[in-house]
Design a protein around this motif. Sequence first.
Motif, PDB file in Angstrom:
ATOM      1  N   LYS A  87       0.849  -1.186   0.000  1.00  0.00           N
ATOM      2  CA  LYS A  87       0.000   0.000   0.000  1.00  0.00           C
ATOM      3  C   LYS A  87       0.886   1.237   0.000  1.00  0.00           C
ATOM      4  CE  LYS A  87      -4.370   1.522   1.977  1.00  0.00           C
ATOM      5  NZ  LYS A  87      -5.440   1.198   2.929  1.00  0.00           N
ATOM      6  N   THR A  89       0.631   5.176   0.203  1.00  0.00           N
ATOM      7  CA  THR A  89      -0.294   6.267   0.520  1.00  0.00           C
ATOM      8  C   THR A  89       0.405   7.598   0.752  1.00  0.00           C
ATOM      9  OG1 THR A  89      -0.194   5.659   2.870  1.00  0.00           O
ATOM     10  CG2 THR A  89      -1.965   4.677   1.556  1.00  0.00           C
ATOM     11  N   LEU A 115      -1.834   1.815  -9.245  1.00  0.00           N
ATOM     12  CA  LEU A 115      -2.514   1.572  -7.970  1.00  0.00           C
ATOM     13  C   LEU A 115      -4.020   1.411  -8.178  1.00  0.00           C
ATOM     14  CD1 LEU A 115      -0.794   4.349  -5.788  1.00  0.00           C
ATOM     15  CD2 LEU A 115       0.060   2.063  -6.330  1.00  0.00           C
ATOM     16  N   LYS A 119      -5.229   2.342  -3.051  1.00  0.00           N
ATOM     17  CA  LYS A 119      -3.815   2.719  -3.093  1.00  0.00           C
ATOM     18  C   LYS A 119      -2.888   1.513  -2.925  1.00  0.00           C
ATOM     19  CE  LYS A 119      -4.890   6.982  -3.670  1.00  0.00           C
ATOM     20  NZ  LYS A 119      -4.852   7.534  -5.045  1.00  0.00           N
ATOM     21  N   SER A 153      -5.082   5.196 -10.093  1.00  0.00           N
ATOM     22  CA  SER A 153      -4.071   6.252 -10.011  1.00  0.00           C
ATOM     23  C   SER A 153      -2.712   5.656 -10.330  1.00  0.00           C
ATOM     24  CB  SER A 153      -4.063   6.912  -8.628  1.00  0.00           C
ATOM     25  OG  SER A 153      -3.651   6.003  -7.629  1.00  0.00           O
ATOM     26  N   ASP A 190      -0.709  10.428  -8.586  1.00  0.00           N
ATOM     27  CA  ASP A 190      -0.545  10.681  -7.154  1.00  0.00           C
ATOM     28  C   ASP A 190       0.754  11.414  -6.843  1.00  0.00           C
ATOM     29  OD1 ASP A 190      -2.946   9.517  -6.584  1.00  0.00           O
ATOM     30  OD2 ASP A 190      -2.115   7.584  -5.962  1.00  0.00           O
TER      31      ASP A 190
END
Length: 209
Positions: A87, A89, A115, A119, A153, A190
């Motif tokens: 993950k 983030t 992703l 995420k 994303s 992102d």
Amino acid sequence: METIYEKFKTYGAESLSNHELLSLITSNKESAKKVLDHFGSLRAIGKEHFQSIAFQSGIEKKEAERLNLCFEVGRRYNTENLSEEIKITSPESAAAYLSPRFRDLKQEKFIVLFLNNAKILESQLTVSTGSSSATVVEIKQVVKEAIVREARSVILSHNHPSGYMKESAADINITRQIKDALDLVQIAVDDHIIIAGDQYISFRNKELL
């Protein structure tokens, strides 16, 4: 007198010196000495392509190929994540994932991370590999892959082999072009992470997105 191989069988690989390890890998003590004397450390050897190892140290090409393969196994082991789900983030988590993949490269490489909505990293793609100072990115390819992989994303990333800790005008330009193209298909960018040695640049942190 105990041989290096006998020492390895009795006490394990951890008991061997760097020279002894390379001696077993290359099957040649003199070649192991040559390559260590020339490069000075295992990490320095690991940065080189096998052709460069052979040319610079004077060892046989087959010996250099074995060394190159061993270092590649080590890199993959080092970057293999024990968790099935990765993950990402934050810029920090992105840099932590990317840094081992870029750190010792001598050429620029551009990698896109894809992703999902949570995420979680679904896949990644090396879009291009360039010279020591530049790489060419096909925007259409990035957009196509993001759509095909059903990404929600992406995180763009590349390295500065020189260790230069500043984004270039070209870096900013390609990021904006990719972002504009992905906006049309509702896929977010992102971040764009640049790995420079042991440090990183985040476009998100610098408000460049």
